[in-house]
Enzyme design. Structure first.
Site, PDB file in Angstrom:
ATOM      1  CB  CYS A 130       3.156   8.159  -4.592  1.00  0.00           C
ATOM      2  SG  CYS A 130       3.355   9.824  -5.231  1.00  0.00           S
ATOM      3  CG  HIS A 245       4.737   7.661  -9.501  1.00  0.00           C
ATOM      4  ND1 HIS A 245       3.954   8.400 -10.351  1.00  0.00           N
ATOM      5  CD2 HIS A 245       4.631   8.269  -8.287  1.00  0.00           C
ATOM      6  CE1 HIS A 245       3.396   9.396  -9.686  1.00  0.00           C
ATOM      7  NE2 HIS A 245       3.787   9.336  -8.432  1.00  0.00           N
TER       8      HIS A 245
END
Ligand SMILES: NC(=O)c1ccc[n+]([C@@H]2O[C@H](COP(=O)([O-])OP(=O)(O)OC[C@H]3O[C@@H](n4cnc5c(N)ncnc54)[C@H](OP(=O)(O)O)[C@@H]3O)[C@@H](O)[C@H]2O)c1
Length: 334
Positions: A130, A245
């Site tokens: 990710c 994130h």
């Protein structure tokens, strides 16, 4: 007539698997049969897809007969066992784990960056980590414009990147602390209290003192950009955020790139939205990115310590573009 596909979602009950179903609902892929697979623990559960409920079945060796595309979101060791079986039975596997990412026979794909590598697949295609996906979506247009010599990356990663149990840990610990109780830490899930805290450890530490997550960013970025000379150093930090994130990235380019030019390039780049009005406190945040498909970029500025370097702030939903959406985009191209 539009072709309809038989799909399997492997790890359907997990953090990524659940997001996969949401993304598939909106996808242009026409689903004929949908098989939801997870562990024995989830047998008896059912999950909603396009208004109907589908039973969760136990993942078994023979789960893949008649399946065209298998979207895998289970751990690497299970993926290593079951992905080849799925591919052997005729499905194309798109795998979210790190089991095959660095295998030279497996394309590691981000559709905005290297879609041409999809056709080289031999039954398995890997989805990058990710934190790597949002990074390379942002780097690619800058790399094409000015070349890149070196990257210095610091990440601020949400707990959902470590799965549904880590999400429950943050929520449970936060409730305890707010109620005046001590937060219970289950070290099998996260190494320290995450509520009202953060720590510079994601995954295990390797012999070179970097964490596995930090080295994944190095190796995967080089593979996707097809540039083994790229110098990269990274520090990955887990923060008490549920989803999305964030990354502070210093990019040293080969040719000088002004912040203004970088902003112009990124505004036109696929999959990116620039939010960069710091004077009005406008820049990307995890909450802003949650549930969205874009990689958001802001705080674009020239590095005052180097004539050919830029600083960027990059935020994206780790469960969507960082996992489920990227996999479904690959399936759509397939
Ligand atoms: N979270 C992210 O942001 C992210 C991003 C990119 C890649 N990934 C990768 O995607 C994978 C899944 O991550 P996640 O965050 O979704 O994890 P998760 O929330 O912990 O979900 C794990 C899934 O795997 C299933 N599973 C566990 N043991 C199994 C078994 N023995 N047989 C069959 N199914 C089993 C679980 O089913 P039960 O519910 O039945 O236990 C669940 O569906 C991992 O490899 C991870 O590294 C995650």
């Amino acid at each position: 007539m539009k072709k309809r596909y038989n799909l399997a979602v492997v790890g359907a009950t997990g953090a990524v698997g659940q997001e996969m179903l949401k993304v598939l609902e909106k996808s242009s892929l026409s689903v004929n049969k949908l098989r939801l697979l997870a562990s024995k623990r989830s047998v008896g559960r059912s999950l909603k897809f396009k208004g109907s409920r589908f039973k969760v079945e136990e993942l078994k060796k023979n789960s893949f007969s008649g399946i065209d595309i298998a979207l895998f979101s289970i751990g690497a060791s299970l993926s290593k066992k079951f992905s080849p079986l799925a591919a052997k039975s005729g499905a194309v596997v798109i795998d979210n784990s790190n089991a095959f990412r660095m295998d030279k026979n497996v394309p590691l794909v981000v559709p905005e960056v290297n879609p041409e590598t999809i056709k080289k697949h031999r039954g398995i295609i890997a989805n990058p980590n990710c934190s790597t996906i949002q990074l390379v979506v942002t780097l690619k247009p800058l790399y094409d414009a000015a070349g890149i010599e070196r990257l210095v990356i610091s990440t601020y990663q949400a707990v959902s990147g470590w799965g549904k149990e880590a999400v429950d840990e943050l929520i449970g610990q936060s409730k305890s602390v707010l109620a005046g109780r001590e937060a219970q830490v289950n070290k099998k899930i996260l190494p320290h209290q995450i509520a009202f805290n953060l720590f510079p450890q994601i995954d295990i530490f390797l012999n070179n003192s970097y964490s596995k997550e930090e080295m994944k960013m190095v190796y995967e970025t080089r593979k996707i950009l097809e540039d083994n000379s790229l110098k990269i150093t990274s520090t990955c930090v887990r923060v008490p955020v549920l989803i999305s994130h964030s990354e502070a990235v210093n990019i040293q380019t080969k040719k000088k790139l002004t912040a203004q030019k970088a902003r112009q390039i990124l505004k036109k780049a696929p999959g990116i939205k620039v939010i960069d009005e710091p004077a009005k406190s406008k820049y990307p945040t995890p909450l802003l990115a949650e549930g969205k498909d874009f990689t958001y970029v802001g705080r674009i500025r020239e590095d005052i310590s180097h004539p050919r370097a830029l600083n960027l702030w990059i935020v994206s939903d780790n469960l969507r573009k960082g996992a489920a959406l990227n996999a479904v985009q690959i399936a759509e191209i397939l």
